[in-house]
Design an enzyme around this catalytic site. Structure first.
Site, PDB file in Angstrom:
ATOM      1  N   GLY A  45      55.694  65.255  93.464  1.00 26.28           N
ATOM      2  CA  GLY A  45      54.911  66.689  93.519  1.00 26.28           C
ATOM      3  C   GLY A  45      55.868  67.893  93.233  1.00 26.28           C
ATOM      4  O   GLY A  45      56.825  67.859  93.576  1.00 26.28           O
ATOM      5  N   GLN A  50      58.643  76.580  92.271  1.00 25.27           N
ATOM      6  CA  GLN A  50      59.892  75.747  92.534  1.00 25.27           C
ATOM      7  C   GLN A  50      60.805  75.945  91.185  1.00 25.27           C
ATOM      8  O   GLN A  50      62.219  75.619  91.302  1.00 25.27           O
ATOM      9  CB  GLN A  50      59.708  74.397  92.730  1.00 25.27           C
ATOM     10  CG  GLN A  50      59.074  74.272  94.289  1.00 25.27           C
ATOM     11  CD  GLN A  50      58.987  72.880  94.684  1.00 25.27           C
ATOM     12  OE1 GLN A  50      57.604  72.513  94.152  1.00 25.27           O
ATOM     13  NE2 GLN A  50      59.817  72.308  95.503  1.00 25.27           N
ATOM     14  N   CYS A  95      60.845  68.222 101.033  1.00 25.69           N
ATOM     15  CA  CYS A  95      60.467  69.162  99.778  1.00 25.69           C
ATOM     16  C   CYS A  95      62.044  69.295  99.017  1.00 25.69           C
ATOM     17  O   CYS A  95      62.761  69.381  99.666  1.00 25.69           O
ATOM     18  CB  CYS A  95      60.035  70.512 100.190  1.00 25.69           C
ATOM     19  SG  CYS A  95      59.821  71.859  98.826  1.00 25.69           S
ATOM     20  N   LEU A  96      61.866  69.103  97.702  1.00 23.67           N
ATOM     21  CA  LEU A  96      63.066  69.405  96.989  1.00 23.67           C
ATOM     22  C   LEU A  96      63.508  70.861  97.104  1.00 23.67           C
ATOM     23  O   LEU A  96      64.940  70.964  96.983  1.00 23.67           O
ATOM     24  CB  LEU A  96      62.860  69.026  95.399  1.00 23.67           C
ATOM     25  CG  LEU A  96      62.503  67.572  94.954  1.00 23.67           C
ATOM     26  CD1 LEU A  96      62.118  67.790  93.556  1.00 23.67           C
ATOM     27  CD2 LEU A  96      63.402  66.937  95.175  1.00 23.67           C
ATOM     28  N   HIS A 132      50.455  70.472  99.870  1.00 24.83           N
ATOM     29  CA  HIS A 132      51.794  70.952 100.146  1.00 24.83           C
ATOM     30  C   HIS A 132      52.098  71.919  98.593  1.00 24.83           C
ATOM     31  O   HIS A 132      52.782  72.869  98.707  1.00 24.83           O
ATOM     32  CB  HIS A 132      52.737  69.881  99.860  1.00 24.83           C
ATOM     33  CG  HIS A 132      54.402  69.983  99.985  1.00 24.83           C
ATOM     34  ND1 HIS A 132      54.972  69.732 100.991  1.00 24.83           N
ATOM     35  CD2 HIS A 132      55.019  70.386  99.120  1.00 24.83           C
ATOM     36  CE1 HIS A 132      56.288  70.306 100.844  1.00 24.83           C
ATOM     37  NE2 HIS A 132      56.389  70.600  99.534  1.00 24.83           N
ATOM     38  N   GLU A 133      51.797  71.330  97.251  1.00 26.78           N
ATOM     39  CA  GLU A 133      52.227  72.031  96.155  1.00 26.78           C
ATOM     40  C   GLU A 133      51.429  73.131  96.067  1.00 26.78           C
ATOM     41  O   GLU A 133      51.750  74.303  95.775  1.00 26.78           O
ATOM     42  CB  GLU A 133      51.916  70.921  94.954  1.00 26.78           C
ATOM     43  CG  GLU A 133      52.987  69.678  95.063  1.00 26.78           C
ATOM     44  CD  GLU A 133      54.240  70.046  95.233  1.00 26.78           C
ATOM     45  OE1 GLU A 133      54.808  71.016  95.109  1.00 26.78           O
ATOM     46  OE2 GLU A 133      55.015  69.044  95.807  1.00 26.78           O
ATOM     47  N   HIS A 136      52.907  76.158  97.839  1.00 26.98           N
ATOM     48  CA  HIS A 136      54.014  76.733  97.052  1.00 26.98           C
ATOM     49  C   HIS A 136      53.553  77.885  96.328  1.00 26.98           C
ATOM     50  O   HIS A 136      54.243  78.984  95.944  1.00 26.98           O
ATOM     51  CB  HIS A 136      54.637  75.541  96.112  1.00 26.98           C
ATOM     52  CG  HIS A 136      55.755  74.904  96.854  1.00 26.98           C
ATOM     53  ND1 HIS A 136      56.979  75.496  97.532  1.00 26.98           N
ATOM     54  CD2 HIS A 136      55.862  73.412  97.098  1.00 26.98           C
ATOM     55  CE1 HIS A 136      57.513  74.290  97.791  1.00 26.98           C
ATOM     56  NE2 HIS A 136      57.185  73.271  97.698  1.00 26.98           N
TER      57      HIS A 136
END
Length: 160
Positions: A45, A50, A95-96, A132-133, A136
């Site tokens: 995701g 991001q 997370c990236l 989670h996304e 963001h």
């Protein structure tokens, strides 16, 4: 186009994204999200914020992931919002944008998400990824959701 993923403490990661309605912007950001997610290989995701795009678009695809028991396939959601949530479970997240850490985070186990394309129902690992996304897009990182920074946050273990 594959883009650079912003890493915390980049200020864009703590900002709230705006709704998006312009078709060209939706297509451009959506394609960049998919290309960037696919380039990582292990990514399930990614949110527009991001990439430094302050619009409400996320992409999630848990197809084939070992933790996924159900999937809606590849989701590119425009202006998503969670309209129903039930259940509760703690699970490990990474997370990236916070590459060195993982953490135990409590999330709903089943959710309904409304977006520009309608409503979907999601459960399990896919529901966790969507939450989670979408976080963001509201300027929230998974570290903002942990109960204890000392007990629930871990250094990421890298395979040799």
């Amino acid at each position: 186009m594959v883009r650079e993923v912003l890493v915390y403490p980049h200020p864009a990661l703590k900002q709230v994204a705006r709704e998006v309605h312009e078709a060209g912007e939706i297509a451009r950001v959506g394609e960049d999200l998919v290309d960037t997610m696919d380039a990582f290989g292990h990514c399930v995701g990614l949110a527009a914020t991001q990439l430094g795009e302050m619009v409400r678009i996320v992409v999630v695809d848990v197809t084939g992931h070992r933790k996924a028991t159900t999937t809606n396939g590849r989701l590119v959601l425009v202006n998503p919002r969670i309209v129903a949530a039930e259940g509760s479970e703690v699970g490990r997240e990474g997370c990236l944008s916070i590459p060195e850490l993982t953490a135990n985070v409590r999330r709903a186990t089943t959710i309904e998400v409304e977006s520009a394309d309608g409503t979907i129902r999601s459960e399990g690992f896919e529901a966790r990824c969507l939450q989670h996304e979408i976080d963001h897009l509201d300027g929230l990182l998974f570290l903002d959701r942990v109960d204890s920074l000392t007990a629930d946050v871990f250094r990421r273990v890298r395979a040799q």
